[in-house]
Scaffold this motif. Structure first.
Motif: not given
Lengths: 839, 590
Positions: B54-63, B65-81
């Motif tokens: 997944l490649c994200f093109l974003v403005r450098p905003r904290i919000k 980042m947290r969205y991306i973090a939630s996605l990545v962490n969700a993937d991690k929980l699902a055991g997906r790399t």
């Protein structure tokens, strides 16, 4: 010219060797060279001497002295050796002195005797001691090879990136090899060693016996071996006084020579130069020096005193207590010109020029001769080239003069070679000077490059000369002058006896704002020497504030770093410092620091707002910023808290904060909201439906829409909703309900504070013309026309307007007269207007 | 109509280069560096893609980042790399990396930057598309974007040569200017010796002139923006405009021939113009009659397409006009404008105040009410305490208590303030000016300094003659001055300042105005030798709005340019209008 070739010695048919003095040494040696460990760096580098007391049987009571001299014998450093016994000395390519101790430790010193660092050649040596060591040069840098007491070799090909490699064991080796050397072939370092009549080559995988091709029989031992400067050739000296010369790969023999001297030579080195005709080996005994090549005769010199040989790229340097000489094969160009009775074009040109100076017509004859052969270009080139190989400025000059003379008779001779040679010689003569003592030859200089030469001058702290050279050669500032000044400054900051102020001022005076000088680098060096204050002073001169920050942080001047970061306008930098500060200071101090830096504070607040809400609260608390605290809790009351009790509590905290902030308005509003919330909760419980989070207005509207008029009235009273608002609200709500009866009742309840036009408007919006007309009649005179128009009663509107005699109203009505039906009305208005004008 | 440019008007530089540059960089990043093949919009939803990276093109905003973090962490929980890449535009901020680290995914993502900061929306309009600039800087005092502005200016000067004359007003303008200068000095020699293409640059902070931005817009382009919201140079016309059941996305720029002729016109002229145009068009269609075969062939192959295109555009804009008219009459636009003009001129304040109060009571529009309150506050140097309280109370009753925060924001930004008793004000002023003269603090935005900032609008208006004296009707068809963009009632302050400075080529003689604007320390001029600049380039002016500019201002300056033979080029952090400003200041329940 005959006298000029007096020191030329022929070797075989083709080559001459000459030896000339570089310097007469004035170094007042207390010891004999033979009693010392000696190391001389190539490329005219420095000489290190360490009187070797450990060689003698009895333990020395006095500590030995390590002396470092320039090639001309000028003392550079002298220090008492306080460390353990030294086995070998050697110079690295960076002109650092490597001292290999018996215990395997290698101490590294700078040119000025400053200790740099140390490393070890492995634990194994601790017990076995180091028997012998060699420092050698590779493409990667400088290497060290040691022979341990257990007769094992260990080497590192690059001391800058130390990787020790223990070489495989030599089978059956019981005693130390009679001689050995480090060899570099195909980028790999090997060890070649001689044990009795056998030669072994050690690489990191295996030990293999090797035999030089064409070696004369009867050898029972090798006494000495020598590898050429470029590792291409190898010479072996046997106990029969026989010398074998061949390639270092031991695949090819070049020649051999029998000198009939069985005494082991003190030193044996190669004397050759790139593309030389002849390759020769110089062998030195106590009092004898022999140049041996592919010729039946050798050249012999008598050594008056103890001497030491230094192999160079294109010759051999020989120094002793009193002199420093250079022995090399005479280069082709010089040979052509100076050989007795040479008719080479260069020789003729030189002659022509001399005659010209004597104002003799012979000049013309010589010149004509060259020109007839069409060799003038070649002649000039020869003279230029030969000038480069001359050591004496006089001779350089006369050769260059000849070249210049010859050039006059040539069209379009490219001037570069002449100009560059003049420049190069000027530089060379300058560094060869006795005071500088870097006796580089032209070939060495070209190999070394000007950048490295400048580095070496800088290393010797000869900053003015280096700068002069840069300016003379017009090197770009960034590579030249600025770099040297920066080095100078870095040296300057190490002068501990000068005060911080003076150093800083001196540096700034010299450097000004020379492009390419980084004050922060200099400051970093000052800090490295423990002079923090000086570093800070120097940083003041750094124009880019961003550059100052990392060092300030390192020096723990975080607060200063913070203001510099802010000055730089780079928020990222500010943030970096902030995080640094956060870890470094306790929370209170951290907040205090922030307080004085509003820009940093707002940056940090922004971050906290999203990431660390609790910290944000603490920040406000610390500042007694009750207003913001209040806002914080208000936000919490709807964003963070879910339960009604929690929300009310958050609002209560907010209200308290607002009181403290003396913001009565906000406090009151918050309290109202608490009341409203509770009430809404009750309404939800009692009436059902959705009330929570509605505004007061919407709450009342919802109540009316739900038919709870009483409740609505009560609420309006409780919250002191102004009459006007209430009327608007009720009007809108009732119209929405289309409860016309209630609306009429409401309109008659008392005199409307908002007039009756809104009633008309709202009824029309619901398309209830009938109801609208009821209210139109009650509209006050100012708005009557508008109301009548709204309900579509143009005629009556016209009447009223005419009655009012109001021009604006008349035009308004007129603009509404559209259809054919309004024709009469329009006429009426026009008439009224005309009448009005008449009056 | 649609005044043509003077024949001697200078040519605009070619900004399509910027577009090409950005596009090529992006394609390189996406395709070459990160092998991206499908694009989705980031919208806080779980990513459904099943691809390996997944490649994200974003403005450098904290919000974000947290969205991306939630996605990545969700993937991690699902055991997906999978691989994660974040491309920040226009730049990466350290704080963002911090968040990634705190969320524990710093090691999982790789970061990149796409230094895209200038989007040419039109031939003379460059936008940085940073609407957050306004809130970040003017409310939160966050200076992170100033560097971005400096870099954008640096890019412009490397592409189009140095600017011989620089003017600016405002704290942010000064900071951006100084940072930019530093950048130029560091990379010395690059722009040296280049011929300047643009003769002047003028930097202006939005808070120098809030009034203009708060007014209702009445030139066509501004009205379209106010009504339909123009986004990145294009607008979504809904079914009520297209008179079909579909919405239509329309690019609004100089390419649109019809739009180009009416964009700068006062709305009252637009209908007349459009119907005239329609008649002309019909006449051209009608020429078909009586044509022989050959002529007809010619007509079809050469003209018909153009006519059809024009026809389509014309009906669109007519539709837009009708829709605007409908909306405006519903809201009693005349009354609103009348009140605004009264506020600008400073009469009938009581009446206007009750109008605003009624506006609030009737819940007409939360944003509009807020805007009117701010306009009242700024033009009157703050509200008198009684009104301040009552208007706020009314507003809270209408729209909920969270707007307590909105008011706190507005106060901090100096948009809605209370008239303070005299003495405390001067005390505050001296404190602020002391802060300002202190060297280190010179670069600081003290978010609270605005508390003491008086808008002094009335005095400035008098000094600069912002309210034109009109005898009789102001002829909007043949405008005399820039006031036409507000129906002849008000000359936009920002534009007037620019006009005055350009006339004088410095701030000389404007000291009083500058003082009244609270910008004594932040007005600057920097001139270099002009010998290299051609007379043509000296009539090109780049105006930089920090915090956004409105279409009305653009129209006004375009008008000024035509009058004086200049051409203006606009660089703004974003195109804004009153509603966007108010929304940026509003607190809404998440």
């Amino acid at each position: 010219m005959d006298c000029y070739t007096a020191n030329w010695n022929p070797l075989g048919d083709s080559a001459f060797y000459r030896k000339y003095e570089l310097y007469s040494m004035d170094w007042d040696l207390k010891e004999e060279l033979r009693d010392c460990l000696v190391a001389a760096a190539p490329y005219g580098g420095p000489i290190a001497l360490l009187r070797n007391p450990w060689r003698k049987e009895k333990a020395a009571s006095v500590r030995p002295v390590l002396d470092i001299y320039s090639a001309s014998g000028m003392p550079l450093a002298s220090l008492l050796w306080k460390s353990g016994p030294v086995v070998s000395l050697g110079w690295s390519a960076e002109e650092e002195l490597l001292c290999v101790q018996e215990d395997g430790a290698v101490l590294v010193y700078g040119l000025h005797g400053d200790f740099r660092r140390h490393f070890s050649m492995g634990n194994e040596v601790l017990q076995n001691r180091v028997l012998d060591a060699r420092i050698f040069h590779t493409e990667f840098g400088s290497g060290v090879a040691i022979l341990t007491g257990a007769h094992r070799f260990t080497l590192s090909a690059n001391v800058g990136d130390l990787k020790l490699r223990r070489m495989p064991e030599v089978p059956g080796l019981q005693s130390a090899p009679s001689c050995w050397t480090a060899l570099c072939q195909d980028r790999v370092a090997h060890i070649l060693l001689a044990v009795g009549p056998d030669l072994y080559l050690l690489d990191h995988a295996a030990c293999s016996a090797v035999t030089p091709p064409g070696l004369a029989p009867g050898v029972s031992s090798f006494l000495q071996m020598a590898v050429s400067f470029t590792y291409r050739h190898l010479a072996l000296f046997t106990d029969t006084g026989y010398i074998w010369m061949g390639t270092a790969s031991l695949k090819e023999k070049l020649c051999e020579f029998n000198c009939n001297i069985r005494a082991p030579p003190k030193q044996m080195v190669w004397c050759s130069r790139p593309r030389s005709k002849e390759r020769a080996v110089v062998v030195a005994w106590e009092r004898r020096l022999m140049v041996v090549g592919d010729a039946s005769e050798s050249i012999q010199f008598v050594l008056d005193e103890d001497s030491y040989l230094v192999p160079e790229l294109d010759g051999v340097r020989i120094f002793s207590r009193s002199t420093h000489e250079f022995l090399h094969e005479v280069p082709v160009a010089s040979e052509e010109i100076f050989k007795i009775a040479s008719m080479a074009p260069g020789a003729l040109l030189l002659e022509a020029q001399k005659e010209y100076e004597k104002e003799s017509q012979k000049a013309d004859e010589y010149l004509r001769e060259i020109q007839e052969l069409g060799q003038l270009t070649q002649a000039v080139q020869q003279c230029i080239e030969a000038a480069g190989h001359e050591h004496q400025p006089d001779m350089q000059k006369s050769l260059l003069r000849a070249a210049s003379f010859g050039k006059c008779f040539l069209d379009r001779f490219p001037p570069d070679s002449f100009v560059h040679m003049c420049q190069d010689l000027r530089v060379l003569n300058a560094v060869r000077d006795y005071h500088i003592g870097i006796p580089l030859t032209y070939s060495q200089y070209k190999q070394l490059t000007i950048q490295v030469l400048l580095d070496r001058l800088v290393l010797r702290r000869l900053y003015p000369l280096a700068i002069q050279i840069c300016e003379y050669l017009r090197l770009p500032e960034v590579q030249g002058v600025s770099r040297i000044l920066a080095h100078w400054a870095c040296y300057k900051v190490q002068q501990k006896d000068v005060s911080d102020e003076d150093v800083a001022r001196a540096i700034n005076q010299k450097l000004g704002d020379t492009p390419g000088v980084s004050y922060s680098d200099i400051a970093a060096r000052a800090y490295g020497c423990g002079r923090t204050e000086l570093a800070i002073k120097l940083l003041e001169y750094e124009p880019r504030s961003g550059e100052q920050v990392p060092l300030l942080l390192k020096m723990k001047r975080s607060k200063l770093a913070l203001s510099k970061a802010i000055e730089s306008g780079d928020t990222d930098l500010v943030f970096t410092v902030l995080l640094h500060l956060k870890n470094e200071l306790n929370r209170g101090d951290f907040f205090m620091t922030l307080r004085n830096q509003p820009m940093a504070l707002s940056l940090y607040r922004q971050f906290c707002k999203h990431q660390e809400l609790e910290t944000l609260k603490d920040l406000y608390n610390q500042d007694d910023n009750h207003q913001e605290l209040g806002s914080f809790h208000i936000r919490a009351s709807y964003a963070a808290e879910e339960r009604i009790e929690g929300r009310v509590a958050a609002l209560q905290t907010a209200a308290d904060a607002f009181y403290k902030a003396k913001n009565e308005f906000a406090a009151k509003a918050t309290e109202d909201q608490m009341r409203l919330l509770r009430l809404q909760r009750r309404l939800e419980d009692e009436l059902g439906g959705q009330f929570l989070d509605l505004s007061l207005h919407d709450t009342v509207t919802t109540l009316i829409l739900g038919g709870h008029n009483k409740r609505a009235e009560q609420l309006a009273r409780d919250f002191r909703i102004p009459d006007k608002r209430l009327w608007w609200l009720k009007l809108t709500a009732l119209a929405d309900l289309e409860d016309w009866e209630e609306l009429e009742k409401f309109s008659k309840s008392k005199k409307s504070p908002i007039g009756y036009l809104p009633f008309v408007e709202i009824c029309m919006k619901q398309h209830n013309k009938y109801e609208a007309k009821k209210y139109a009649s009650r509209v006050g005179p100012e708005q009557k026309v508008k109301a009548l128009l709204l309900v579509g009663d143009v005629a009556q509107a016209a009447d009223v307007a005419i009655e009012h005699r109001n021009e604006a109203e008349l035009s308004l009505v007129l603009s509404h007269c559209t259809g054919a039906t309004d024709g009469a009305t329009a006429d009426k208005i026009q008439r009224a207007r005309a009448q009005a004008q008449k009056k | 109509m649609a005044f043509p440019h003077r024949p001697d008007a200078p040519e605009l530089p070619d900004f399509s280069m910027l577009k090409r540059l950005a596009r090529d960089q992006l394609i390189y990043l996406l395709e070459q560096q990160h092998e991206v093949d499908k694009l989705y919009k980031v919208d806080n939803k779980p990513a459904l893609s099943s691809s390996e990276q997944l490649c994200f093109l974003v403005r450098p905003r904290i919000k974000n980042m947290r969205y991306i973090a939630s996605l990545v962490n969700a993937d991690k929980l699902a055991g997906r790399t999978r691989k994660y890449k974040v491309i920040f535009s226009p730049q990466k901020f350290y704080a963002c990396e911090m968040v990634l680290e705190e969320e524990g995914i710093y090691g999982d993502v790789s970061c990149d930057e796409w230094a895209f900061s200038l989007l040419p929306l039109d031939v003379d309009l460059l936008s940085m598309e940073l609407p957050e600039f306004f809130r970040d800087y003017f409310l939160e005092g966050d200076q992170r974007w100033i560097n971005t502005v400096a870099q954008a200016l640096h890019l412009l000067s490397t592409l189009y040569g140095p600017f011989p004359n620089c003017y600016g007003i405002g704290r942010c303008a000064k900071m951006a200017y100084e940072l930019w200068r530093n950048l130029e000095e560091e990379e010395d020699g690059e722009t040296k010796g280049r011929r300047p293409e643009i003769g002047h640059i003028f930097l202006l902070d939005r808070d120098v002139d809030f009034v203009t931005a708060l007014c209702s817009q009445v030139v066509y382009e501004g009205l379209v923006d106010d009504t339909f919201r123009i986004k990145c140079g294009s607008v979504d016309f809904g079914p009520e405009v297209t008179s079909s059941d579909k919405s239509l996305k329309v690019l609004l720029n100089a390419e649109d021939k019809v739009f180009n002729e009416i964009r700068n016109e006062h709305f009252s002229n637009v209908f007349g113009f459009l119907s005239q145009k329609a008649r002309n068009l019909q006449a051209q269609y009608d020429r078909r009659r009586g044509m022989d075969i050959k002529q007809m062939k010619n007509f079809v192959s050469q003209e018909l397409k153009g006519l059809k295109q024009e026809h389509r555009l014309l009906s669109l804009h007519i539709g837009a006009c009708e829709s605007i008219m409908k909306k405006k009459t519903k809201q009693d636009f005349q009354e609103l404008i009348k009140t605004e003009h009264a506020l600008l001129e400073g009469f009938n304040i009581r009446e206007s105040t009750s109008y605003i109060e009624e506006h609030i009571d009737r819940q007409v529009s939360p944003i509009e009410s807020l805007r009117l309150m701010c306009l009242l506050s700024i033009t009157e140097n703050g509200l008198i305490p009684k009104d301040y309280r009552s208007l706020k109370t009314q507003y809270l009753q209408s729209y909920g208590p969270e707007h307590l925060l909105t008011f706190s924001n507005l106060r901090r930004a100096g948009l809605l303030t209370e008239q303070a008793p005299g003495d405390t004000l001067t005390a505050m002023e001296s404190k602020v000016s002391k802060l300002v003269t202190d060297k280190a603090a010179g670069k600081i935005t003290d978010a609270f300094s605005s508390l003491a900032k008086r808008s002094n609008f009335r005095a400035i208006s008098k000094k600069l003659n912002l309210i034109p004296r009109v005898d009789g009707e102001y002829d909007l068809k043949v405008p005399r001055d820039m006031a036409y963009v507000f129906s002849g009632a008000y000359v936009p302050l920002s534009c007037r300042i620019i006009e005055q400075v350009l006339e004088r080529r410095s701030w000389q003689g404007l000291d009083e105005v500058v003082r009244l604007l609270n910008c004594s320390d932040f007005a600057f001029t920097d001139m270099t030798k002009e010998d290299k600049a051609s007379s043509e380039s000296l009539r090109l002016i780049l105006v930089v709005f920090l915090g956004g500019c409105t279409f009305s201002e653009i129209s006004a300056l375009r008008f000024l340019g035509r009058e004086k033979g200049y051409r203006f080029i606009f660089l703004t952090t974003a195109v804004t209008n009153s509603a966007r400003l108010m929304e940026a200041m509003s607190e809404v329940k998440a």
